[in-house]
Design a protein around this motif. Sequence first.
Motif, PDB file in Angstrom:
ATOM      1  N   SER A 151       0.963  -1.726   0.271  1.00 35.31           N
ATOM      2  CA  SER A 151       0.133   0.196   0.072  1.00 35.31           C
ATOM      3  C   SER A 151       0.858   0.974   0.186  1.00 35.31           C
ATOM      4  N   TYR A 152       2.112   1.066   0.299  1.00 32.77           N
ATOM      5  CA  TYR A 152       2.792   2.030   0.419  1.00 32.77           C
ATOM      6  C   TYR A 152       3.788   2.292  -1.100  1.00 32.77           C
ATOM      7  N   SER A 153       3.989   3.494  -1.624  1.00 33.59           N
ATOM      8  CA  SER A 153       4.347   3.775  -2.646  1.00 33.59           C
ATOM      9  C   SER A 153       5.914   4.738  -2.479  1.00 33.59           C
ATOM     10  N   THR A 154       5.821   5.724  -1.662  1.00 34.13           N
ATOM     11  CA  THR A 154       6.995   6.567  -1.597  1.00 34.13           C
ATOM     12  C   THR A 154       7.573   6.458  -0.300  1.00 34.13           C
ATOM     13  N   PHE A 155       8.785   6.754  -0.644  1.00 32.30           N
ATOM     14  CA  PHE A 155       9.614   6.697   0.808  1.00 32.30           C
ATOM     15  C   PHE A 155      10.917   8.298   0.540  1.00 32.30           C
ATOM     16  N   SER A 156      10.710   8.513   2.113  1.00 30.30           N
ATOM     17  CA  SER A 156      11.948   9.242   1.952  1.00 30.30           C
ATOM     18  C   SER A 156      13.410   8.926   3.129  1.00 30.30           C
ATOM     19  N   ILE A 157      14.430  10.184   3.174  1.00 26.39           N
ATOM     20  CA  ILE A 157      15.246   8.875   3.906  1.00 26.39           C
ATOM     21  C   ILE A 157      15.411  10.181   4.638  1.00 26.39           C
ATOM     22  N   VAL A 158      16.130  10.154   5.849  1.00 27.88           N
ATOM     23  CA  VAL A 158      17.047  11.260   6.370  1.00 27.88           C
ATOM     24  C   VAL A 158      17.950  11.603   5.723  1.00 27.88           C
ATOM     25  N   ASP A 159      18.540  12.759   6.034  1.00 25.57           N
ATOM     26  CA  ASP A 159      19.602  13.612   5.162  1.00 25.57           C
ATOM     27  C   ASP A 159      20.987  13.648   6.279  1.00 25.57           C
ATOM     28  N   SER A 160      21.196  12.679   6.695  1.00 28.46           N
ATOM     29  CA  SER A 160      22.718  12.864   8.147  1.00 28.46           C
ATOM     30  C   SER A 160      21.794  10.576   8.359  1.00 28.46           C
ATOM     31  N   VAL A 161      22.755  10.611   9.526  1.00 30.49           N
ATOM     32  CA  VAL A 161      22.791   9.953  10.664  1.00 30.49           C
ATOM     33  C   VAL A 161      22.227   9.535  12.087  1.00 30.49           C
ATOM     34  N   ALA A 162      21.914   9.150  12.668  1.00 28.52           N
ATOM     35  CA  ALA A 162      22.084  10.210  14.469  1.00 28.52           C
ATOM     36  C   ALA A 162      22.877   9.028  14.977  1.00 28.52           C
ATOM     37  N   VAL A 163      23.558   9.909  15.615  1.00 23.87           N
ATOM     38  CA  VAL A 163      24.511   8.711  15.906  1.00 23.87           C
ATOM     39  C   VAL A 163      24.311   9.113  18.319  1.00 23.87           C
ATOM     40  N   LEU A 164      24.067   8.133  18.732  1.00 29.77           N
ATOM     41  CA  LEU A 164      23.370   7.690  19.945  1.00 29.77           C
ATOM     42  C   LEU A 164      24.451   7.381  21.021  1.00 29.77           C
ATOM     43  N   THR A 165      25.106   8.471  21.391  1.00 32.31           N
ATOM     44  CA  THR A 165      26.042   7.268  22.157  1.00 32.31           C
ATOM     45  C   THR A 165      25.770   7.371  24.343  1.00 32.31           C
TER      46      THR A 165
ATOM     47  N   LYS B  40       5.232  14.443   1.063  1.00 33.14           N
ATOM     48  CA  LYS B  40       4.132  13.843   1.693  1.00 33.14           C
ATOM     49  C   LYS B  40       4.929  12.143   0.997  1.00 33.14           C
ATOM     50  N   PRO B  41       5.585  11.600   1.621  1.00 34.08           N
ATOM     51  CA  PRO B  41       5.917  10.343   1.657  1.00 34.08           C
ATOM     52  C   PRO B  41       4.676   9.587   2.089  1.00 34.08           C
TER      53      PRO B  41
ATOM     54  N   GLN C 248      25.713  -0.616  17.162  1.00 31.98           N
ATOM     55  CA  GLN C 248      24.920  -0.928  16.803  1.00 31.98           C
ATOM     56  C   GLN C 248      24.955  -0.040  15.226  1.00 31.98           C
ATOM     57  N   VAL C 249      23.656  -0.342  14.614  1.00 35.50           N
ATOM     58  CA  VAL C 249      23.261   0.284  13.675  1.00 35.50           C
ATOM     59  C   VAL C 249      21.981  -0.414  12.739  1.00 35.50           C
ATOM     60  N   ALA C 250      21.031   1.208  13.396  1.00 33.10           N
ATOM     61  CA  ALA C 250      19.858   0.493  13.300  1.00 33.10           C
ATOM     62  C   ALA C 250      18.767   1.359  11.592  1.00 33.10           C
ATOM     63  N   ILE C 251      18.605   0.277  11.084  1.00 32.46           N
ATOM     64  CA  ILE C 251      17.171   1.154  10.513  1.00 32.46           C
ATOM     65  C   ILE C 251      15.961   0.930  10.457  1.00 32.46           C
ATOM     66  N   ASP C 252      15.072   2.160  10.296  1.00 26.05           N
ATOM     67  CA  ASP C 252      13.646   1.944  10.885  1.00 26.05           C
ATOM     68  C   ASP C 252      12.765   2.551  10.050  1.00 26.05           C
ATOM     69  N   LEU C 253      11.956   2.308   9.993  1.00 29.30           N
ATOM     70  CA  LEU C 253      10.738   2.086   8.726  1.00 29.30           C
ATOM     71  C   LEU C 253       9.298   2.713   9.358  1.00 29.30           C
ATOM     72  N   PHE C 254       9.073   3.975   8.829  1.00 29.52           N
ATOM     73  CA  PHE C 254       7.667   4.338  10.368  1.00 29.52           C
ATOM     74  C   PHE C 254       6.786   5.013   8.791  1.00 29.52           C
ATOM     75  N   ASP C 255       5.553   4.531   9.337  1.00 26.15           N
ATOM     76  CA  ASP C 255       4.393   5.184   8.461  1.00 26.15           C
ATOM     77  C   ASP C 255       3.753   6.331   8.439  1.00 26.15           C
ATOM     78  N   LEU C 256       3.898   6.819   7.668  1.00 31.35           N
ATOM     79  CA  LEU C 256       3.649   8.515   7.325  1.00 31.35           C
ATOM     80  C   LEU C 256       2.341   8.257   6.626  1.00 31.35           C
ATOM     81  N   LYS C 257       1.781   7.846   6.189  1.00 33.68           N
ATOM     82  CA  LYS C 257       0.528   7.462   5.350  1.00 33.68           C
ATOM     83  C   LYS C 257      -0.357   7.129   6.711  1.00 33.68           C
TER      84      LYS C 257
END
Lengths: 206, 212
Positions: free
Chosen positions: B51-65, B103-104, B160-169
């Motif tokens: 049901s999803y068609s479009t996506f957008s990705i962050v322009d940088s990576v969050a670094v959590l310490t 509006k991805p 670690q590295v995390a990739i998270d996909l969220f539903d904006l729709k």
Amino acid sequence: MKKIRNWILIFAGCFAAQAVSAQVRPPLSVDINYSIAQPLGSLKDYTDKTSFRGWSAGLQYMLNDQWSVGLRSGFQDFYQKLPRAVYPDKQGDVSAVQSRTLQVIPIQATVSYAFTKPGSAIIPYATVGVGTANMNYEKYWGEFVEKNNSWQFLVSPEIGINVPFGKASPVMFNANVRYNYAPYKYADITNFNTVQGNIGVKFHLN
Amino acid sequence: MKRTLFLFSAAAAVVAMVSFSSCRKDPLKDMTNEESRIYITNHDSTANFTSYSTFSIVDSVAVLTLASDSAKKALTDYDKKLIASVTAAMQQRGYTLVNKAAKPDLAVNLTRIDNSYTNISWNPGWWGGGGYWDPGYWGYPGGGWYWPSYYTVYRVNEKQVAIDLFDLKNPKGDKLTAVWNALWRGSGVWTTGNVDSMVQASFAQSAYLSKK
């Protein structure tokens, strides 16, 4: 050394009352064996590689020409590395190279019966060992380990032969086949079943 | 015969003695960096990925310490590689990359987690990742992330590295639902050269994540 002496004293104390007939060898013996073990049953599903890392050692006291009792321990290391695979879990899917290991340390009391007289060139025998085993389960997911350590009931019937190095020699070659069973349940393992081959030496001590 | 037996048993005794000293095989010494890594993926089982068609990705990576709770943004060569690789994988699955202003349907958050390692026993399913990105970035200022109950959010103690996909729709109020997550753990997860293979492995084990 002191420990061995203590054991000798305990055994001597226990069986002092026993009328020992004219014996070919002194009644107390020590044996040490190299062990190879093959997992069976559900243990085989967890790790099916034959283990070449093991040993077994024990003390035995002859009650008469046929019957002996003893105590033994040992060690066996099971290890198998599986290629990368995806393991589904209720929390998600995990892609990992699994290294599945199990270390077993048995402590058992034994009863043995020799089928021939001590003067024979080859002495076949049967033994049953009953006791406990320390099961150290370590399953590595990549470099992350899932551990469990427990003590389990362990029973081990065995058949083997002793071959004296000359008539009435106190040193004997020993070879035996042992089956080990423990009602061990953890994760993929629903019981512990192995067939173990041992070769080594047995010394009768004065 | 006697002599053979004697040699045989002497050899057995020697091997037994050697076994005493080198008791067990150490799995960690029999492991490459590649083999040390694990890739955990999880998804919202109620999400309909077609049901999803479009996506957008962050322009940088969050670094959590562990030292600071506030994530800082970074754009190293590793981060550029990570953004490019995840973008390519999403496009391969049939999703179209758009600007976040357009509006991805899906938002892709990337997080590196740098905590000092403490020895923890691990169970599959312990979960990292989460709301290190401000939902304001995705147009929901003051909003939050919604993790369905089967995601166990767990605070982690290593790189670690995390990739998270969220539903904006389909936002739930001002909360965005996590529909997919990948978490990388082990040696070399912050190494640029490993990014492509780790992204590929994560998508390969998530066949449902596809527009097609």
